[in-house]
Design an enzyme around this catalytic site. Sequence first.
Site, mmCIF file in Angstrom:
data_model
loop_
_atom_site.group_PDB
_atom_site.id
_atom_site.type_symbol
_atom_site.label_atom_id
_atom_site.label_comp_id
_atom_site.label_asym_id
_atom_site.label_seq_id
_atom_site.Cartn_x
_atom_site.Cartn_y
_atom_site.Cartn_z
ATOM 1 N N ASP A 1 0.875 -1.171 0.000
ATOM 2 C CA ASP A 1 0.000 0.000 0.000
ATOM 3 C C ASP A 1 0.921 1.233 0.000
ATOM 4 O O ASP A 1 2.101 1.131 0.341
ATOM 5 C CB ASP A 1 -0.870 -0.037 1.264
ATOM 6 C CG ASP A 1 -1.603 1.259 1.503
ATOM 7 O OD1 ASP A 1 -2.220 1.774 0.556
ATOM 8 O OD2 ASP A 1 -1.551 1.767 2.650
ATOM 9 N N ASP B 1 -0.310 4.985 0.926
ATOM 10 C CA ASP B 1 -0.622 5.989 1.952
ATOM 11 C C ASP B 1 -0.657 5.382 3.342
ATOM 12 O O ASP B 1 -1.412 4.443 3.607
ATOM 13 C CB ASP B 1 -1.962 6.664 1.642
ATOM 14 C CG ASP B 1 -1.875 7.470 0.366
ATOM 15 O OD1 ASP B 1 -0.980 8.313 0.271
ATOM 16 O OD2 ASP B 1 -2.698 7.241 -0.546
HETATM 17 C C1 XBP Z 1 -5.497 5.975 0.761
HETATM 18 C C2 XBP Z 1 -6.562 6.912 0.406
HETATM 19 C C3 XBP Z 1 -6.315 7.946 -0.602
HETATM 20 C C4 XBP Z 1 -5.710 9.231 -0.192
HETATM 21 C C5 XBP Z 1 -6.075 10.284 -1.208
HETATM 22 O O1 XBP Z 1 -6.064 4.703 1.122
HETATM 23 O O2 XBP Z 1 -7.663 6.806 0.866
HETATM 24 O O3 XBP Z 1 -7.560 8.265 -1.056
HETATM 25 O O4 XBP Z 1 -6.194 9.594 1.081
HETATM 26 O O5 XBP Z 1 -5.695 9.957 -2.491
HETATM 27 P P1 XBP Z 1 -5.177 3.391 1.090
HETATM 28 P P2 XBP Z 1 -6.550 10.510 -3.738
HETATM 29 O O6 XBP Z 1 -3.871 3.721 1.742
HETATM 30 O O7 XBP Z 1 -5.969 2.386 1.892
HETATM 31 O O8 XBP Z 1 -4.991 2.953 -0.342
HETATM 32 O O9 XBP Z 1 -7.036 11.885 -3.380
HETATM 33 O O10 XBP Z 1 -5.607 10.531 -4.920
HETATM 34 O O11 XBP Z 1 -7.718 9.580 -3.970
HETATM 35 MG MG MG Z 2 -3.045 3.015 3.529
#
Ligand code: XBP
Ligand code: MG
Length: 249
Positions: A8, A10
């Site tokens: 992953d 983020d």
């Molecule tokens: C990460 C997210 C992303 C970011 C924003 O979730 O939810 O949406 O917060 O990115 P995970 P965008 O780590 O579970 O994949 O604005 O580009 O959508």
């Molecule tokens: Mg995440």
Amino acid sequence: MLKALLFDIDGTLADTERDGHRVAFNAAFRDFGLDWDWDAALYGKLLAVTGGKERMRHYVDRFRPDYIKPVDFDDLVVELHKIKTGHYTRLLAAGGIPLRPGVKRLIDEVRQAGLTLAIATTTTPENVTALLRHSLAPDSPDWFAVIAAGDIVPAKKPAPDIYRWALDRLGLKAAACVAFEDSRNGLLSAQGAGLKTVVTVNDYTRDDDFAGAVAVLSDLGEPDALYRRLDREEAGVVDLARLNDWLQA
Ligand code: XBP
Ligand code: MG
């Protein structure tokens, strides 16, 4: 036999949410003259919904009953999100966000061992390449055999679709892979695709329910700053030897 590691982005590779995405959303709201302002605590609640466009719609529905949606609200969300992505990628280009402990070390070991790397994230593809380029190495997007990101699957995490898509592209069975996640939504997505999953928590996800994870850790650990395991008494570094032990247990 472990063949591939799926990460992953983020919260897992880097703590991008509070001081990255959140700041970029707020800058976009200001650009559009909106009085929306997501403080760090509110953002924690909004993280229940993955995906930036989905998160903005959720905010309006759940927290802004006073806001009267314009007829072209869906287009507005798309435009806001484009501007937000620009703010976010510029913040990364300015060297904004470091990788979490152990991430670079483990990725280097995986490459040296000739195993496969992949990404499975709900974030926008430009955000992935910007983070990899500016926080890992300029050529690092090429280190990943598959980058599964953003809207390529309509159903975002916790749906398993993004991990299924990545496994399909890799041509590998889930049993030959391990996923790395930081949140319950991410864990559910990986588990839904049949993947064993290592969780590294952060301030937003520490209290999530991580039932069924291979291990729940403070981070991946460095030799001089070991991880702490949250699901039992243990400290160490995550390397391929330890991963293989966990996966075979
Ligand atoms: C990460 C997210 C992303 C970011 C924003 O979730 O939810 O949406 O917060 O990115 P995970 P965008 O780590 O579970 O994949 O604005 O580009 O959508
Ligand atoms: Mg995440």
